[in-house]
Write a protein that holds these residues in place. Structure first.
Motif, mmCIF file in Angstrom:
data_model
loop_
_atom_site.group_PDB
_atom_site.id
_atom_site.type_symbol
_atom_site.label_atom_id
_atom_site.label_comp_id
_atom_site.label_asym_id
_atom_site.label_seq_id
_atom_site.Cartn_x
_atom_site.Cartn_y
_atom_site.Cartn_z
ATOM 1 N N GLY A 150 0.804 -1.222 0.000
ATOM 2 C CA GLY A 150 0.000 0.000 0.000
ATOM 3 C C GLY A 150 0.833 1.265 0.000
ATOM 4 O O GLY A 150 0.277 2.368 0.034
ATOM 5 N N ASP A 151 2.132 1.149 -0.072
ATOM 6 C CA ASP A 151 2.998 2.331 -0.099
ATOM 7 C C ASP A 151 2.753 3.107 -1.393
ATOM 8 O O ASP A 151 3.010 2.589 -2.485
ATOM 9 C CB ASP A 151 4.459 1.898 -0.006
ATOM 10 N N PRO A 152 2.278 4.353 -1.297
ATOM 11 C CA PRO A 152 1.955 5.123 -2.499
ATOM 12 C C PRO A 152 3.168 5.351 -3.413
ATOM 13 O O PRO A 152 3.009 5.520 -4.614
ATOM 14 C CB PRO A 152 1.437 6.456 -1.972
ATOM 15 N N ASN A 153 4.358 5.336 -2.857
ATOM 16 C CA ASN A 153 5.553 5.596 -3.665
ATOM 17 C C ASN A 153 5.930 4.438 -4.581
ATOM 18 O O ASN A 153 6.712 4.626 -5.503
ATOM 19 C CB ASN A 153 6.739 5.935 -2.753
ATOM 20 N N ALA A 207 4.929 1.407 -9.875
ATOM 21 C CA ALA A 207 5.964 0.440 -10.267
ATOM 22 C C ALA A 207 5.450 -0.987 -10.085
ATOM 23 O O ALA A 207 5.656 -1.848 -10.945
ATOM 24 C CB ALA A 207 7.231 0.663 -9.450
ATOM 25 N N PHE A 208 4.754 -1.230 -8.976
ATOM 26 C CA PHE A 208 4.185 -2.554 -8.725
ATOM 27 C C PHE A 208 3.184 -2.925 -9.823
ATOM 28 O O PHE A 208 3.234 -4.012 -10.392
ATOM 29 C CB PHE A 208 3.503 -2.582 -7.354
ATOM 30 N N GLU A 213 -9.391 -0.808 -14.755
ATOM 31 C CA GLU A 213 -10.230 -0.104 -13.783
ATOM 32 C C GLU A 213 -9.734 -0.356 -12.362
ATOM 33 O O GLU A 213 -9.698 0.564 -11.531
ATOM 34 C CB GLU A 213 -11.689 -0.542 -13.921
ATOM 35 N N PHE A 214 -9.375 -1.582 -12.077
ATOM 36 C CA PHE A 214 -8.846 -1.924 -10.756
ATOM 37 C C PHE A 214 -7.567 -1.140 -10.486
ATOM 38 O O PHE A 214 -7.372 -0.575 -9.411
ATOM 39 C CB PHE A 214 -8.589 -3.433 -10.679
ATOM 40 N N ARG A 215 -6.692 -1.095 -11.484
ATOM 41 C CA ARG A 215 -5.428 -0.344 -11.391
ATOM 42 C C ARG A 215 -5.707 1.135 -11.109
ATOM 43 O O ARG A 215 -5.108 1.734 -10.217
ATOM 44 C CB ARG A 215 -4.659 -0.505 -12.695
#
Length: 138
Positions: free
Chosen positions: A66-69, A73-74, A127-129
């Motif tokens: 859950g890290d926004p940074n 990339a994930f 959409e999920f992304r």
């Protein structure tokens, strides 16, 4: 030469002709077998190449917490997995499910809840992304 001797000589000559025919046929058959063996070996190599091309060594992105940074990339890594293995992840559902299996912590809690609730944005990976990015899960 008497008749019996002529018959024996004729029989031996015929046997010699038959043996020559068999030897010739054996040579032809041996060449055919060699050719088929070569073709089977070439086909086996080609089949392995095709299987590797369709099923490359799976790469799995690291889990995401859950890290926004690191969200984009994930998700990009997940998209690359889908591109490299299109048959394995042929449906949007399989893509979203794959992403969810790589989540942990609050990201996993959120994704599990929206998946269980059949949220409309779970219908497609894109959409999920977008929802993951929008919610700043990342």
């Amino acid at each position: 030469m008497d008749s019996a001797e002529v018959q024996v000589r004729t029989a031996v000559t015929q046997q010699g002709i038959l043996l020559d025919q068999h030897a010739t046929q054996e040579t032809v058959t041996s060449r055919d077998v060699d050719l088929l063996t070569t073709q089977v070996a070439e086909l086996s190599v080609r089949l392995q190449e095709l299987q590797l091309a369709q099923n490359p060594t799976p790469t799995v992105p690291p889990t995401y917490d859950g890290d926004p940074n690191s969200c984009r990339a994930f998700l990009s890594q997940c998209f690359l997995v889908f591109a490299l293995q299109p048959r394995r992840y042929a449906t949007d559902e399989s893509q979203v499910a794959f992403v969810i299996t790589l989540l942990k912590g609050r990201a996993h809690d959120w994704a599990t809840a929206v998946w269980d609730a059949s949220a409309p944005f779970c219908a497609t990976f894109l959409e999920f992304r977008a929802e993951m990015i929008l919610l700043d899960l990342g």
